[in-house]
Design a protein around this motif. Structure first.
Motif, short mmCIF file in Angstrom:
data_model
loop_
_atom_site.label_atom_id
_atom_site.label_comp_id
_atom_site.label_asym_id
_atom_site.label_seq_id
_atom_site.Cartn_x
_atom_site.Cartn_y
_atom_site.Cartn_z
N THR A 158 10.13 30.33 -15.40
CA THR A 158 10.02 29.25 -14.43
C THR A 158 8.87 28.33 -14.83
N TYR A 159 9.19 27.05 -15.02
CA TYR A 159 8.20 26.05 -15.42
C TYR A 159 7.76 25.23 -14.21
N SER A 160 6.46 25.00 -14.15
CA SER A 160 5.88 24.18 -13.09
C SER A 160 5.27 22.94 -13.72
N ILE A 161 5.55 21.77 -13.13
CA ILE A 161 5.02 20.50 -13.64
C ILE A 161 4.21 19.86 -12.53
N ASP A 162 2.91 19.67 -12.80
CA ASP A 162 1.97 19.11 -11.82
C ASP A 162 1.52 17.74 -12.32
N PHE A 163 1.88 16.69 -11.56
CA PHE A 163 1.51 15.33 -11.95
C PHE A 163 0.14 14.92 -11.39
N LYS A 164 -0.48 15.75 -10.54
CA LYS A 164 -1.71 15.36 -9.85
C LYS A 164 -1.49 14.01 -9.14
N ASN A 165 -2.36 13.03 -9.40
CA ASN A 165 -2.22 11.70 -8.79
C ASN A 165 -1.90 10.64 -9.84
N SER A 166 -1.17 11.04 -10.90
CA SER A 166 -0.95 10.14 -12.02
C SER A 166 0.24 9.20 -11.84
N ILE A 167 1.13 9.46 -10.87
CA ILE A 167 2.27 8.58 -10.62
C ILE A 167 1.80 7.40 -9.78
N VAL A 168 1.79 6.19 -10.38
CA VAL A 168 1.35 4.99 -9.67
C VAL A 168 2.35 3.87 -9.92
N ASP A 169 2.48 2.98 -8.93
CA ASP A 169 3.41 1.86 -9.13
C ASP A 169 2.81 0.82 -10.07
N SER A 172 0.82 -1.21 0.00
CA SER A 172 0.00 0.00 0.00
C SER A 172 0.85 1.26 0.00
N VAL A 173 2.17 1.09 -0.23
CA VAL A 173 3.09 2.23 -0.20
C VAL A 173 3.25 2.78 -1.61
N ASN A 216 2.52 -2.49 -9.80
CA ASN A 216 1.83 -3.68 -9.27
C ASN A 216 0.46 -3.35 -8.70
N GLU A 217 0.42 -2.57 -7.64
CA GLU A 217 -0.83 -2.29 -6.94
C GLU A 217 -1.45 -0.95 -7.33
N GLN A 218 -0.76 -0.17 -8.19
CA GLN A 218 -1.23 1.14 -8.65
C GLN A 218 -1.49 2.09 -7.47
N ASN A 219 -0.59 2.08 -6.50
CA ASN A 219 -0.67 3.04 -5.40
C ASN A 219 -0.22 4.40 -5.90
N PRO A 220 -1.03 5.45 -5.74
CA PRO A 220 -0.68 6.75 -6.30
C PRO A 220 0.24 7.56 -5.37
N LEU A 221 1.19 8.24 -5.98
CA LEU A 221 1.97 9.26 -5.29
C LEU A 221 1.23 10.58 -5.50
N LYS A 222 0.57 11.06 -4.47
CA LYS A 222 -0.39 12.15 -4.64
C LYS A 222 0.29 13.52 -4.71
N PHE A 281 12.58 6.55 -9.42
CA PHE A 281 11.80 6.06 -8.30
C PHE A 281 12.37 4.74 -7.78
N ASN A 282 11.83 4.27 -6.69
CA ASN A 282 12.30 3.02 -6.08
C ASN A 282 11.63 1.78 -6.68
N GLU A 283 10.68 1.99 -7.61
CA GLU A 283 10.01 0.85 -8.23
C GLU A 283 9.51 1.25 -9.61
N TYR A 284 9.04 0.26 -10.34
CA TYR A 284 8.56 0.49 -11.70
C TYR A 284 7.19 1.19 -11.67
N LEU A 285 6.93 1.98 -12.72
CA LEU A 285 5.71 2.80 -12.78
C LEU A 285 4.83 2.38 -13.94
N GLN A 286 3.53 2.75 -13.82
CA GLN A 286 2.62 2.75 -14.95
C GLN A 286 2.47 4.18 -15.43
N THR A 287 2.46 4.37 -16.73
CA THR A 287 2.45 5.73 -17.29
C THR A 287 1.13 6.10 -17.96
#
Length: 651
Positions: A108-119, A37-38, A121-127, A63-69
């Motif tokens: 100055t550029y700002s990049i907002d990922f919202k909650n789209s970064i997920v692992d 759940s991390v 396996n379990e698709q836990n989002p980095l919010k 990151f420390n693990e593989y992502l879904q894009t």
């Protein structure tokens, strides 16, 4: 030799004994490990956060693990906006965003990922991951924040709204110019545009349906402010008095960003652009025209191929954007095809009215009907055709009178065609139990909002049976056809079935409308009343159900909500809600005090206390069952074998 020959049998016996012991000591199913759940952990970025003088064509996040894009391309917001979409890819555990264009200098550029970064396996989002860098020697850090909601129901846009910040202060910039900065709202309607340079801006929220970052008038929703936006930041120093034993005092503090959060309300602006949406000839004597805008009293129809006068009758819909045209001249209606010229008011590019003329063909063909013929054989004579005389045509009243009448209910009935004459004295109502059929005093009212519709209101007695009768030929329509006889019996409810709802309003400063709504997402209006001063408003004879309650700050006093206008710089009228679902019981009266001082936050957090209690009880029951299951399973763990082979422990 004898022992060597028996060795395989000893090994088999030992394995069988181990299996038996293991099965006795572990009677439950083996449990798996805890679910991951991390969310992913960001280890490294290139460039560094808040880097200056960036001149590369990509940025990298490890990151420390593989992502879904999959979600990244949908939710990623880069501000200032790019002309071309960047390429998003991964290499091992590194996310790469590759730019397809040269970045602007000293921005100055700002990049907002919202909650789209997920692992993976379990698709836990980095919010709410945000990142920023500057292509010049200075880093812009100003920000603008707030919330965007729908002006009519105070709900956020489920698909998100686009915030656009313009340094070009001309009114047309939002229509024609790409914005300087952008952001998107989250599921709660909250937004933040950060890394803004000093300056003066206009702020808008739009429902950007075609992704062009501009407002398409009449096709997209918009929210706007009445003031300019000047973002600022001020550092407030605070001395740390807890530090002692040093020569210099430690100075801490915080940065205060202004202006304060904005609360914006978006609407679909009503832009006048008149055109015919549909035309149909529904019968020989009835044509239907539908427009996208109200045509008021500017509509007319002329016949092109035929000369006729007084050949038509118009009925306008409630919003005057649809019209029923009855052809009253039978010499005209007998033609299968009629060429007509529609005349209505249109606006030119300068906003000036002119008469638009559209030529249309209205065609109608009678449906094919096989004529039924009946014959009778008389003796040995030849078969003869015998036609029955046609019955005198009469029309049937349209009505939805219920079998159980509410105590505040109305009798409603509608003529299917325009009325020429109506003898209301031929309508009777009496008590069903009255054997003498003494007529009750009734008053027939014509509905001013719906053509050919009539109603009867009456002070109904509870738990009483009534009979309603319309005599034959009480009404004659414009085609000389009379009405059929009609009768309907019904009974009224008991008075104890209903509840009532009373509000004591204070701080009323303008005309107001209070509405009782259905407790659903559509919030259908069941009752409404208008008032202009402090005092009480009572709703009686409400069914024992759950309701929402809403008020409209009816600034123009027209008895309805108005969306305002960006063109005229008029904000939508305010609305507010009772912040709880009201549950009425039979034979019960609810009273509520309501201070109508406008809420600057436009809050809507309607709680259903009964539903909350139900969910709480369900959660407790679920927890109880889980704890009971856990206690039962603990009795069969391998380490708790106790004194028996089966693993039971004595207590």
């Amino acid at each position: 030799m004898k022992l060597k020959g028996k060795l395989p049998f000893f090994i088999i016996a030992m394995l069988a004994w181990v299996v038996i012991i293991s099965s006795c000591a572990n009677m439950g199913m083996p449990a798996g490990g805890p679910r991951d759940s991390v969310p992913p952990v960001l280890l490294e970025t290139s460039p560094e956060y808040r880097a200056l003088n960036f001149d590369k064509d990509n940025i990298r996040f490890t990151f420390n693990e593989y992502l879904q894009t999959d979600k990244i391309s949908e939710q990623l917001v880069i501000s200032p906006p790019l002309e071309k979409r960047p390429l998003i890819k991964t290499k091992s555990k590194t996310l790469i965003i590759e730019f397809n264009e040269d970045l602007k200098d000293s921005v100055t550029y700002s990049i907002d990922f919202k909650n789209s970064i997920v692992d993976n396996n379990e698709q836990n989002p980095l919010k709410n991951l945000r990142f920023s860098f500057s292509t010049g020697p200075e880093y812009d850090s100003l920000r603008v924040a707030g919330r965007v909601i729908n002006a009519f129901n105070l709900e956020p846009n489920e698909d998100g709204s686009l915030l656009v910040l313009h340094s070009n202060l001309h009114d047309s910039a939002v229509f024609r110019v790409r914005p300087d900065y952008i952001a998107k709202t989250d599921e709660e309607g909250l937004f933040m545009i950060d890394n803004i340079a000093e300056g003066t801006y206009n702020l808008f929220a739009i429902n950007d349906m075609n992704n062009d970052l501009m407002y398409n008038e009449g096709a997209e929703e918009i929210a706007f402010l009445d003031t300019l936006v000047i973002p600022e930041a001020h550092f407030h120093a605070e001395a740390d008095t807890m530090v002692s034993g040093v020569d210099s005092m430690l100075v801490l503090g915080h940065t205060h960003f202004s202006p304060e959060p904005f609360y914006m309300r978006f609407v679909m602006e009503d832009i006048f652009e008149q055109y015919v949406e549909s035309t149909v000839r529904q019968s020989r004597n009835k044509c239907f025209f539908e427009f996208n805008e109200s045509i008021a009293d500017t509509f007319s129809v002329n016949l092109i191929d035929h000369d006729a006068s007084d050949w038509q009758l118009f009925e306008y819909g409630q919003n005057k954007d649809s019209i029923l045209m009855w052809i009253t001249d039978t010499m005209v209606s007998r033609y299968d095809s009629l060429y007509m010229e529609l005349c209505y008011t249109q606006l030119d590019s300068a906003g000036m009215p002119y008469v638009q003329n559209d030529t249309i063909l209205m065609h109608y063909a009678d449906p094919k009907v096989e004529e039924e013929k009946k014959s009778r054989r008389r003796g040995k004579e030849e078969e003869e055709e015998e036609e029955k005389p046609e019955p005198i045509p009469q029309f049937t009243w349209q009505t939805d009178i219920p079998s159980t009448m509410e105590l505040n209910g109305l009798i409603r009935f509608v003529s299917p065609e325009p009325v020429q004459s109506f003898n209301t004295s031929m309508l009777k109502m009496y008590l069903t139990a009255d054997t003498l059929k003494n007529a009750l005093p009734i008053n027939v009212q014509e509905d001013s909002t719906k053509y050919r519709s009539y109603s009867i209101s009456y002070d109904w007695e509870p738990q009483t049976e009534y009979s309603f009768v319309i005599d034959s030929a009480a009404c004659v329509n414009i085609f000389g056809i009379s009405s059929k006889a009609f009768s309907k019996g019904f009974k009224t409810r008991e008075e104890d079935y209903y509840g009532s709802l009373e509000f004591d309003f204070s701080n009323v400063t303008m005309p107001m409308v209070v509405q009782v709504l259905k407790n659903n997402d559509e919030e259908e209006v069941l009752r409404q009343k208008s008032f202009t001063e402090d005092g009480t408003v009572l709703f009686e004879y409400l069914a024992p159900e759950k309701y929402k309650v809403k008020v409209i700050y009816d600034a123009n006093g027209n008895g309805k909500w108005d969306a305002g206008s960006f063109q005229d710089k008029v904000q939508p009228e305010r609305v507010a809600y009772v912040q709880e679902v009201i549950k009425l019981r039979s034979n019960w009266s609810e009273s509520h005090s309501w201070d109508l001082t406008p809420d600057p936050l436009f809050s809507k957090n309607i709680r259903d206390k009964e539903e909350e209690e139900r969910k709480r009880e369900e959660a407790l029951e679920k927890q109880r069952k889980e704890e009971e299951e856990q206690r039962n399973n603990s009795m069969f763990r391998p380490g708790d074998t106790g004194s028996g082979a089966g693993g039971f422990q004595r207590r």
